[in-house]
Write a protein that holds these residues in place. Structure first.
Motif, PDB file in Angstrom:
ATOM      1  N   LEU A 245       5.904   3.940   7.816  1.00 30.27           N
ATOM      2  CA  LEU A 245       6.108   4.282   6.482  1.00 30.27           C
ATOM      3  C   LEU A 245       5.410   3.216   5.832  1.00 30.27           C
ATOM      4  O   LEU A 245       5.270   1.822   6.135  1.00 30.27           O
ATOM      5  CB  LEU A 245       7.362   4.326   6.143  1.00 30.27           C
ATOM      6  N   ASP A 246       4.763   3.338   4.564  1.00 30.00           N
ATOM      7  CA  ASP A 246       3.923   2.465   3.821  1.00 30.00           C
ATOM      8  C   ASP A 246       5.149   1.840   2.661  1.00 30.00           C
ATOM      9  O   ASP A 246       5.390   2.479   1.791  1.00 30.00           O
ATOM     10  CB  ASP A 246       2.895   3.000   3.080  1.00 30.00           C
ATOM     11  N   GLY A 247       5.401   0.546   3.102  1.00 30.38           N
ATOM     12  CA  GLY A 247       6.392  -0.050   2.177  1.00 30.38           C
ATOM     13  C   GLY A 247       7.455  -0.595   2.883  1.00 30.38           C
ATOM     14  O   GLY A 247       7.586  -0.643   4.208  1.00 30.38           O
ATOM     15  N   THR A 248       8.408  -1.301   2.066  1.00 27.02           N
ATOM     16  CA  THR A 248       9.505  -1.836   2.457  1.00 27.02           C
ATOM     17  C   THR A 248      10.912  -1.359   1.906  1.00 27.02           C
ATOM     18  O   THR A 248      10.905  -1.094   0.532  1.00 27.02           O
ATOM     19  CB  THR A 248       9.713  -3.356   2.155  1.00 27.02           C
ATOM     20  N   PRO A 249      11.788  -0.863   2.820  1.00 31.35           N
ATOM     21  CA  PRO A 249      13.119  -0.415   2.455  1.00 31.35           C
ATOM     22  C   PRO A 249      13.903  -1.464   1.575  1.00 31.35           C
ATOM     23  O   PRO A 249      14.099  -2.274   2.218  1.00 31.35           O
ATOM     24  CB  PRO A 249      13.638   0.389   3.590  1.00 31.35           C
TER      25      PRO A 249
END
Length: 333
Positions: A245-249
């Motif tokens: 996934l592209d990004g940080t949760p």
């Protein structure tokens, strides 16, 4: 199986996707909260105190080959180079040291005991023995960008929902029964520093050669995996796909659901009809209704735990003292 014990172990589970990064310092303040369904949820809220009702805030710091996780009452420092774990009692100002070798032995013992207990419970419940080779399981993966957006803890985030379903090959999960693990994530653009924490956890898991999720001890993971064999595959799949996934949760809400097969659901419905009108049937019905309160209306699905993990703050300044045993602490041998 000892459902209360396993549910309490699952309370520690918080999803962290793996990822590669060049080693650097990072500190993150994180908050985790767990909610249980039904009667167990009431018990945990009653006896679990403030932590059960409001969650636990933990400071996580990574510096080189050391990671420290501390809250108001407990702490843990993992040293990959020394292959040691320092467990802190923040109130008594004491600590205990465990080597990775000792931990591997504890993991194996926990796994063995959990398997023995599961076999005993199955025998008591008179469940039919199943040939482990008779069923082949499949894992379905689905990720959906909902289009939802909101500002959270200083980050601009978007909503992504990931669902992992473990079921028998050739059948739907409603037909065969199985496990559904859903992860509702609010993702910020990639925060490079946060990858250091997941990278450390990955290296730690490789050192121990066992499953690992943030917040859960290796011994607890070994016990949980033995009791819920499908959980291992579901978490592994979620970790693999989550890394893409592209990004940080920034906030992740995970929901665990056990799904009964159509045959099991029909048998329980029939048993319920036969018990109607009896005192035992009345009490059983009340218990079942309490367990389903606030849950999915689909009687085949039983949500047994929901965990929420939130990143409150991220910094890249970590002092050596942040990942060492505090001054004044004494070893508890």
């Amino acid at each position: 199986m000892n459902r209360s014990r396993i549910a309490l172990l699952l309370a520690l589970v918080v999803f962290t996707a793996s990822g590669y990064s060049v080693h650097a310092d990072v500190r993150a303040d994180e908050k985790s909260r767990v909610q249980f369904s039904g009667v167990l949820g009431g018990v945990v809220n009653l006896f679990g105190g403030k932590a059960a009702r409001e969650g636990v805030t933990t400071a996580v710091a990574v510096r080189g080959d050391r990671k420290a996780s501390t809250n108001d009452s407990t702490g843990e420092i993992v040293d990959l180079n020394e292959e040691k774990i320092y467990r802190l009692d923040m109130r008594r100002k004491t600590y205990k040291v465990t080597t990775f070798a000792e931990l591997r032995q504890q993991m194996e013992e926990a796994r063995r005991k959990a398997e023995e207990q599961a076999q005993k419970d199955q025998s008591k419940e008179k469940e039919p023995e199943r040939d482990p080779n008779a069923k082949e399981m499949e894992i379905d993966f689905d990720v959906r960008n909902t289009g939802g957006k909101k500002s959270m803890n200083g980050f601009d985030t978007r909503q992504v929902i990931m669902t992992i379903t473990v079921r028998e090959k050739g059948k739907t999960v409603e037909e065969s029964g199985g496990l559904v693990l859903a992860s509702d994530m609010w993702m910020a653009p990639a925060v490079a520093a946060m990858k250091e924490i997941s990278d450390f956890d990955r290296r730690y898991a490789q050192k121990l050669a066992g499953p690992m999720v943030a917040g859960a001890s290796p011994e607890e993971m070994a016990t949980m995996m033995a009791a819920y064999p499908m959980m291992k595959d579901a978490l592994a799949k979620m970790s693999t796909e989550g890394a893409k996934l592209d990004g940080t949760p920034i906030m992740t809400t995970m929901t665990f659901e056990m799904v009964k097969s159509a045959e099991q659901a029909a048998q329980e419905a029939k048993q319920g009809e036969e018990e109607k009108g009896t005192v035992g049937g009345l009490l059983g019905g009340l218990a079942r209704r309490a367990q389903r309160r606030g849950a999915n209306d689909n009687k085949q699905r039983t949500p047994f735990m929901t965990s929420t993990h939130e990143v409150l703050k991220v910094t890249t300044t970590v002092a050596p003292a942040d990942v060492t045993v505090p001054l004044g602490f004494k070893e508890d041998r």
